[in-house]
Motif scaffolding. Structure first.
Motif, PDB file in Angstrom:
ATOM      1  N   PHE A 105       0.802  -1.225   0.000  1.00  0.00           N
ATOM      2  CA  PHE A 105       0.000   0.000   0.000  1.00  0.00           C
ATOM      3  C   PHE A 105       0.834   1.274   0.000  1.00  0.00           C
ATOM      4  O   PHE A 105       0.438   2.272  -0.601  1.00  0.00           O
ATOM      5  CB  PHE A 105      -0.976   0.005   1.183  1.00  0.00           C
ATOM      6  CG  PHE A 105      -0.333  -0.005   2.540  1.00  0.00           C
ATOM      7  CD1 PHE A 105       0.034   1.166   3.176  1.00  0.00           C
ATOM      8  CD2 PHE A 105      -0.112  -1.198   3.202  1.00  0.00           C
ATOM      9  CE1 PHE A 105       0.620   1.153   4.429  1.00  0.00           C
ATOM     10  CE2 PHE A 105       0.458  -1.225   4.453  1.00  0.00           C
ATOM     11  CZ  PHE A 105       0.831  -0.045   5.076  1.00  0.00           C
ATOM     12  N   MET A 106       1.998   1.286   0.659  1.00  0.00           N
ATOM     13  CA  MET A 106       2.767   2.525   0.745  1.00  0.00           C
ATOM     14  C   MET A 106       3.253   2.983  -0.630  1.00  0.00           C
ATOM     15  O   MET A 106       3.254   4.185  -0.937  1.00  0.00           O
ATOM     16  CB  MET A 106       3.953   2.352   1.694  1.00  0.00           C
ATOM     17  CG  MET A 106       4.760   3.627   1.915  1.00  0.00           C
ATOM     18  SD  MET A 106       3.792   5.010   2.569  1.00  0.00           S
ATOM     19  CE  MET A 106       3.592   4.465   4.274  1.00  0.00           C
ATOM     20  N   GLY A 107       3.675   2.047  -1.473  1.00  0.00           N
ATOM     21  CA  GLY A 107       4.119   2.420  -2.811  1.00  0.00           C
ATOM     22  C   GLY A 107       3.027   3.092  -3.618  1.00  0.00           C
ATOM     23  O   GLY A 107       3.291   4.018  -4.404  1.00  0.00           O
ATOM     24  N   GLY A 129      -3.941   4.497  -7.835  1.00  0.00           N
ATOM     25  CA  GLY A 129      -3.185   3.826  -6.794  1.00  0.00           C
ATOM     26  C   GLY A 129      -3.738   4.088  -5.407  1.00  0.00           C
ATOM     27  O   GLY A 129      -3.583   3.252  -4.502  1.00  0.00           O
ATOM     28  N   LEU A 130      -4.379   5.251  -5.189  1.00  0.00           N
ATOM     29  CA  LEU A 130      -4.989   5.514  -3.888  1.00  0.00           C
ATOM     30  C   LEU A 130      -6.087   4.507  -3.583  1.00  0.00           C
ATOM     31  O   LEU A 130      -6.229   4.041  -2.445  1.00  0.00           O
ATOM     32  CB  LEU A 130      -5.546   6.937  -3.855  1.00  0.00           C
ATOM     33  CG  LEU A 130      -4.545   8.093  -4.018  1.00  0.00           C
ATOM     34  CD1 LEU A 130      -5.270   9.429  -3.948  1.00  0.00           C
ATOM     35  CD2 LEU A 130      -3.468   8.020  -2.950  1.00  0.00           C
ATOM     36  N   ILE A 131      -6.855   4.155  -4.596  1.00  0.00           N
ATOM     37  CA  ILE A 131      -7.938   3.179  -4.399  1.00  0.00           C
ATOM     38  C   ILE A 131      -7.345   1.810  -4.091  1.00  0.00           C
ATOM     39  O   ILE A 131      -7.813   1.101  -3.195  1.00  0.00           O
ATOM     40  CB  ILE A 131      -8.837   3.127  -5.652  1.00  0.00           C
ATOM     41  CG1 ILE A 131      -9.252   4.538  -6.083  1.00  0.00           C
ATOM     42  CG2 ILE A 131     -10.042   2.249  -5.397  1.00  0.00           C
ATOM     43  CD1 ILE A 131     -10.023   5.292  -5.039  1.00  0.00           C
ATOM     44  N   THR A 132      -6.303   1.443  -4.829  1.00  0.00           N
ATOM     45  CA  THR A 132      -5.651   0.150  -4.586  1.00  0.00           C
ATOM     46  C   THR A 132      -5.076   0.086  -3.187  1.00  0.00           C
ATOM     47  O   THR A 132      -5.255  -0.905  -2.457  1.00  0.00           O
ATOM     48  CB  THR A 132      -4.546  -0.077  -5.628  1.00  0.00           C
ATOM     49  OG1 THR A 132      -5.106  -0.056  -6.941  1.00  0.00           O
ATOM     50  CG2 THR A 132      -3.855  -1.401  -5.398  1.00  0.00           C
ATOM     51  N   GLY A 133      -4.355   1.138  -2.776  1.00  0.00           N
ATOM     52  CA  GLY A 133      -3.783   1.151  -1.436  1.00  0.00           C
ATOM     53  C   GLY A 133      -4.839   1.109  -0.352  1.00  0.00           C
ATOM     54  O   GLY A 133      -4.673   0.425   0.672  1.00  0.00           O
ATOM     55  N   VAL A 171       6.630   0.886   7.610  1.00  0.00           N
ATOM     56  CA  VAL A 171       5.418   0.081   7.856  1.00  0.00           C
ATOM     57  C   VAL A 171       5.690  -1.394   7.586  1.00  0.00           C
ATOM     58  O   VAL A 171       4.810  -2.134   7.166  1.00  0.00           O
ATOM     59  CB  VAL A 171       4.238   0.592   7.008  1.00  0.00           C
ATOM     60  CG1 VAL A 171       3.783   1.961   7.475  1.00  0.00           C
ATOM     61  CG2 VAL A 171       4.602   0.626   5.523  1.00  0.00           C
ATOM     62  N   SER A 172       6.943  -1.814   7.800  1.00  0.00           N
ATOM     63  CA  SER A 172       7.340  -3.234   7.724  1.00  0.00           C
ATOM     64  C   SER A 172       7.238  -3.802   6.322  1.00  0.00           C
ATOM     65  O   SER A 172       6.887  -4.970   6.140  1.00  0.00           O
ATOM     66  CB  SER A 172       6.498  -4.076   8.695  1.00  0.00           C
ATOM     67  OG  SER A 172       6.628  -3.608  10.015  1.00  0.00           O
ATOM     68  N   LEU A 216      -5.403  -1.661   2.706  1.00  0.00           N
ATOM     69  CA  LEU A 216      -5.548  -1.294   4.115  1.00  0.00           C
ATOM     70  C   LEU A 216      -6.838  -1.853   4.704  1.00  0.00           C
ATOM     71  O   LEU A 216      -6.861  -2.330   5.853  1.00  0.00           O
ATOM     72  CB  LEU A 216      -5.522   0.229   4.255  1.00  0.00           C
ATOM     73  CG  LEU A 216      -4.177   0.914   3.976  1.00  0.00           C
ATOM     74  CD1 LEU A 216      -4.312   2.431   4.089  1.00  0.00           C
ATOM     75  CD2 LEU A 216      -3.109   0.420   4.930  1.00  0.00           C
ATOM     76  N   LEU A 217      -7.931  -1.819   3.943  1.00  0.00           N
ATOM     77  CA  LEU A 217      -9.185  -2.407   4.418  1.00  0.00           C
ATOM     78  C   LEU A 217      -9.042  -3.909   4.626  1.00  0.00           C
ATOM     79  O   LEU A 217      -9.590  -4.469   5.591  1.00  0.00           O
ATOM     80  CB  LEU A 217     -10.309  -2.101   3.421  1.00  0.00           C
ATOM     81  CG  LEU A 217     -10.768  -0.645   3.339  1.00  0.00           C
ATOM     82  CD1 LEU A 217     -11.798  -0.467   2.228  1.00  0.00           C
ATOM     83  CD2 LEU A 217     -11.358  -0.194   4.677  1.00  0.00           C
TER      84      LEU A 217
END
Length: 700
Positions: A166-168, A473-477, A447-448, A481-482
């Motif tokens: 998610f961070m990428g 990418g915001l939606i993918t990340g 974030v590991s 997270l969800l």
């Protein structure tokens, strides 16, 4: 429907801000020559569906978004642009068209170069949001099962695959210059992490941090050109070997084999031995085999292959087709695109059904910690039962991995970005991509996350889904997270055989059998680095890559040290090097000239050195040419130069070589040389024209 104008570069080299300045000359419009950007068509207009009507979104049925937020005026055409009128989704508003009353909020500021998001976000529209949302959800359904599977390849607990996913996406939203690229764990990077992190999460997280620092430094120092020294045969050899290595590594999960070593050659031997025992004794007679895993794994492989083939042969829908046909097309396309998620979901339901009945013939993923990872600095030491491993020892253990991992990550990302930028008609900034990769890995380690890079498979899904900006990418990340926050308890029932099928389906296309035949036809010498890399990668990945780069470098240096020299004998010995001269090549050139001029039965009176292909020389070459002039003069042979390019002529004139003569063309040099040989009283070799750099009086 007319298409809006593309964005042009604005003042200061920034790739266009809306309304900053009207382009001079004829305005660039659509292919039909439109001169004005029309307003966004309302829903329900011809060829534009209303909000309640779902539309298919694969490539070929999408209005292509041209996107180029690359920095520093290197983008050419600019930012976002709508494509042709043949498609069936809502038209995007003009990305770079003149917006009345609009102005660039940060005209010419350096912040535009470092934050490409500021060049397209002010013009973000609802139409782009619709396409980015669809693409982000589609990629998210792909990345969640792949992240779990790639963590298995890396030898890490499965949650680390999700931590790396998610961070990428968030970092690339701000710093990326390619609308299609998605960052996250990949099969290649997971294999490298398995080799250099020793299946320890602390090592993997620290490797991500250090790789990000190296990538960030390369971006700031503009060292992206170093990637050019990794040749295509080396890359192909590595990816093909990685495909075979990863596939064999997952066969044990497909067939339910246990106790298989991780070293490749031992792995192949033990796997084939167990399969042989299974075929002779029956699948259930061998205690280390599980019949349920084998059946489910092979079924998942068949389903993934079938869905992939279905998608490749799916005919494109048209807005003139009936509604039922378009909805059916959308369902089939979505199912084929999200095939990884569907197969994993189906396998999980099968495993849950067996669990509810009180028997479990499948090997399950097991418990995955629920919740988001803590945001903290990576550990710079590791506590073991035998003591503490300090930072220096950890770096020493990683060794060459600190060079291989960041370079391969950058290479994969830049290659993918360039490929899709060329395909979708926009440009990227490679140095900005290095910065994006560096920040993504550095922040990801907080974030590991283990090292990430661009994913070709997910980038292809992103492009085919019609993404318009990196906002997808915001939606993918967010979806990842969800999943970490609420769905990890459901991952318990995912069979390992299903994840292995997802990995094998993703890496098998990486094996390129055609490259061997292609290189045999094109240039057989390039088979040497290809085969060296391919074979040694089965032993150790780092050995294969390093050996392949060294072999490619040796071949490159050999071509520099031994350039092709064409020699034509006659009354005048004509010598023509076919490339620039550098210091390793001067001795070879001297030997070639002397062996042909001095060893002949009737030595020529003159030698002409045709320099038309020589664009640069160095000091060692000048010294070698001076010695060549002296050697030939001792034997009564004159040496003349012709067709000198200005930079080379300037160097030779500055060196003040004794007996240096040059002619503007080969024909004039041959005429003067023939006259001298014929004893016709012609003038000896002298320049027939003034130098374009220095006065003629300085020419000897």
């Amino acid at each position: 429907m007319r298409r809006p104008r593309p964005l042009r570069s604005g003042p200061g080299g920034a790739a266009g801000c809306a309304g900053s300045r009207r382009p001079r000359g004829r305005e660039q419009g659509s292919r039909s020559g439109s001169r004005a950007a029309p307003a966004e068509p309302p829903p329900g207009a011809a060829g534009v569906p209303g909000p309640a009507e779902p539309r298919p979104v694969p490539r070929g049925a999408l209005r292509r978004c041209r996107f180029s937020p690359a920095a520093g005026g290197e983008t050419g055409r600019g930012a976002l642009e709508a494509a042709g009128p043949r498609d069936i989704v809502p038209a995007m508003p003009a990305a770079g068209a003149q917006q009345r009353g609009g102005s660039c909020p940060w005209p010419g500021l350096p912040v535009l170069r470092w934050l490409p998001v500021l060049r397209w976000l002010p013009r973000y529209s609802r139409a782009w949001l619709q396409l980015d949302l669809i693409a982000g959800l589609t990629v998210g359904l792909t990345v969640v099962p792949q992240a779990l599977a790639y963590a298995e390849v890396a030898g890490l607990p499965l949650q680390y695959g999700l931590y790396s996913s998610f961070m990428g996406c968030f970092v690339y939203f701000f710093l990326g210059t390619a609308k299609d690229v998605t960052l996250g764990p990949t099969a290649i990077m997971s294999l490298l992490v398995s080799s250099y992190a020793f299946h320890e999460p602390v090592y993997a997280i620290l490797l991500a941090f250090l790789s990000g620092c190296i990538q960030l430094a390369m971006g700031l120092l503009h060292l992206g050109f170093l990637l050019d020294f990794i040749s295509c045969p080396v890359i192909k050899g590595f990816t093909s070997a990685a495909s075979i290595t990863i596939t064999f590594n997952q066969v044990k999960n497909i067939l339910g084999l246990q106790g298989i070593p991780r070293q490749f050659f031992l792995q192949v031997y033990e796997t084939l031995r167990r399969i042989g025992e299974t075929s002779m004794s029956g699948l259930t007679a061998v205690p280390c085999c599980r019949a349920g895993d084998a059946v489910l794994g092979l079924a998942c492989l068949a389903a993934l292959a079938g869905l992939r083939a279905m998608k490749s042969h799916l005919p494109r829908a048209s807005h003139t087709d009936p509604l039922a046909a378009r909805v059916s097309y959308l369902i089939v396309w979505t199912s084929a695109t999200a095939r990884n998620a569907l197969v994993v979901l189906f396998a999980g339901l099968v495993a849950y059904s067996f669990q509810a009945m009180g028997s479990q013939p499948l090997t399950l993923t097991g418990s995955i910690p629920q919740g988001l990872p803590a945001f903290r600095l990576p550990c710079f030491s590791m506590t073991t039962p035998n003591g503490t491993v300090p930072f220096g020892s950890m770096v020493e253990d990683m060794g060459v991995g600190l060079a291989v991992v960041p370079l391969m990550g950058l290479l994969e990302t830049v290659a993918i970005a360039k490929a899709f930028a060329s395909q979708n008609d926009y440009r990227i900034d490679p140095n900005q991509e290095l910065l994006a990769m560096g920040f993504a890995n550095i922040l990801g380690s907080f974030v590991s996350s283990y090292p990430i890079t661009g994913s070709f498979g997910r980038t292809a899904v992103n492009a085919q889904s019609g993404v318009c900006t990196p906002a997808g990418g915001l939606i993918t990340g967010a979806l990842v997270l969800l999943s970490l926050a609420y769905l990890t308890s459901l991952f318990y029932y995912i069979p390992k055989a299903a994840l292995a099928a997802v990995i094998i389906s993703a890496v098998v296309p990486m094996f390129d059998a055609k490259i061997f035949r292609m290189l045999w036809r094109v240039k057989r010498l390039d088979l040497v680095p290809l085969c060296v890399t391919f074979l040694l990668c089965f032993w150790e990945v780092q050995y294969g890559i390093v050996a392949g780069v060294l072999v490619s470098g040796i071949l490159l240096l050999y071509s520099i040290a031994r350039p092709h020299v064409k020699v034509s004998e006659g009354d005048v010995l004509l010598v023509q090097p076919r490339s620039s001269l550098h210091f390793p090549a001067i001795e070879y050139l001297r030997d070639t000239v002397c062996s042909r001029a001095l060893a002949a039965a009737s030595p020529p009176r003159s030698v002409i050195l045709d320099c038309c292909h020589i664009s640069s020389i160095d000091y060692t070459v000048v010294v070698g040419l001076a010695e060549l002039l002296q050697d030939l003069r001792k034997h009564g042979i004159s040496l003349a130069f012709c067709s000198l390019q200005d930079p080379v002529l300037k160097v030779l004139l500055s060196a003040d070589l004794e007996g240096f003569q040059h002619f503007p063309s080969r024909e004039e040099a041959e005429q003067c040389g023939g006259a001298e040989l014929g004893g016709g009283g012609a003038a000896p070799f002298t320049s027939t024209s003034e130098s374009s750099l220095l006065p003629a009086g300085l020419i000897q």
